[in-house]
Design a protein around this motif. Structure first.
Motif, PDB file in Angstrom:
ATOM      1  N   LEU A  27       0.825  -1.208   0.000  1.00 49.57           N
ATOM      2  CA  LEU A  27       0.000   0.000   0.000  1.00 49.57           C
ATOM      3  C   LEU A  27       0.863   1.264   0.000  1.00 49.57           C
ATOM      4  N   GLU A  28       1.959   1.241   0.731  1.00 42.99           N
ATOM      5  CA  GLU A  28       2.884   2.382   0.707  1.00 42.99           C
ATOM      6  C   GLU A  28       3.491   2.545  -0.675  1.00 42.99           C
ATOM      7  N   LEU A  29       3.753   1.432  -1.342  1.00 42.42           N
ATOM      8  CA  LEU A  29       4.275   1.482  -2.710  1.00 42.42           C
ATOM      9  C   LEU A  29       3.257   2.143  -3.637  1.00 42.42           C
ATOM     10  N   VAL A  30       2.007   1.728  -3.541  1.00 40.26           N
ATOM     11  CA  VAL A  30       0.936   2.301  -4.362  1.00 40.26           C
ATOM     12  C   VAL A  30       0.853   3.814  -4.141  1.00 40.26           C
ATOM     13  N   ARG A  31       0.852   4.217  -2.883  1.00 33.81           N
ATOM     14  CA  ARG A  31       0.760   5.651  -2.545  1.00 33.81           C
ATOM     15  C   ARG A  31       1.988   6.417  -3.014  1.00 33.81           C
ATOM     16  N   ILE A  37       5.315   9.628  -8.884  1.00 29.37           N
ATOM     17  CA  ILE A  37       5.349   9.399 -10.326  1.00 29.37           C
ATOM     18  C   ILE A  37       4.095   9.962 -10.995  1.00 29.37           C
ATOM     19  N   GLY A  38       3.016  10.109 -10.206  1.00 27.39           N
ATOM     20  CA  GLY A  38       1.767  10.622 -10.760  1.00 27.39           C
ATOM     21  C   GLY A  38       0.982   9.581 -11.536  1.00 27.39           C
ATOM     22  N   LYS A  39       1.277   8.305 -11.289  1.00 30.01           N
ATOM     23  CA  LYS A  39       0.584   7.201 -11.962  1.00 30.01           C
ATOM     24  C   LYS A  39      -0.120   6.372 -10.898  1.00 30.01           C
ATOM     25  N   THR A  40      -1.025   5.511 -11.360  1.00 30.77           N
ATOM     26  CA  THR A  40      -1.722   4.658 -10.408  1.00 30.77           C
ATOM     27  C   THR A  40      -1.517   3.191 -10.743  1.00 30.77           C
ATOM     28  N   ILE A  41      -1.481   2.410  -9.685  1.00 22.72           N
ATOM     29  CA  ILE A  41      -1.408   0.960  -9.767  1.00 22.72           C
ATOM     30  C   ILE A  41      -2.138   0.455  -8.532  1.00 22.72           C
TER      31      ILE A  41
END
Length: 170
Positions: A27-31, A37-41
């Motif tokens: 979850l920290e990686l996603v945030r 980076i301004g991208k979502t995953i």
């Protein structure tokens, strides 16, 4: 090493680098990706990669993760069957091996944030091999290491001098 193992390993290193004292969570990686980076995953996508249920990722995902972790996108693939890390026959393999070795070393020296941080910086440098060649040249020149440390990091130089004067290992 599989791509799943590499992502888990990179989360571990990133957590250390960010001073968490533990691996960065999915979850920290996603945030972090969203913020930096301004991208979502999605966290579930990362989980699928890490647990092996999604053995391949899209090129855009690979590029995004590589950008976040500051590694070459080619690192984020499964190593081929029979791949041995001892093989250093070409420069790219040597470069990758140095980077992985340095990242592993950064974990071993997590109790010394300065050393750990320097190892991570060297691993993330675009030409790790050249960094080592430069270090070798500095060490081959008598007294240059001390002069450079004094000029670039005076506080560190004083600390080394103080420890040496008190008979403690430098």
């Amino acid at each position: 090493m599989s791509v799943a193992e590499k992502i888990r390993y990179l989360r571990e290193v990133e957590g250390s680098l960010r001073g968490l004292g533990r691996p960065m969570t999915q979850l920290e990686l996603v945030r972090g990706i969203r913020k930096e980076i301004g991208k979502t995953i999605s966290q579930s996508y990362i989980s699928q990669i890490e647990n092996g249920s999604r053995p391949h990722m899209t090129q855009s995902t690979r590029t995004m993760l590589a950008r976040f972790f500051k590694v070459h996108p080619g690192f984020l693939v499964d190593d081929p069957e029979g791949y041995h890390t001892e093989l250093t026959s070409d420069l790219r393999t040597t470069e990758g091996k140095l980077d992985v070795w340095l990242l592993q070393g950064s974990e071993r020296f997590a109790s010394d944030p300065e050393v750990s941080g320097v190892l991570i910086k060297a691993a993330r440098h675009k030409d790790t091999r050249r960094c080592f060649l430069l270090l070798g040249a500095i060490l081959d020149t008598p007294g240059l290491d001390e002069r450079l440390l004094e000029a670039l990091k005076p506080e560190a130089a004083r600390s080394v001098t103080s420890r040496a004067e008190h008979g403690r290992p430098v």
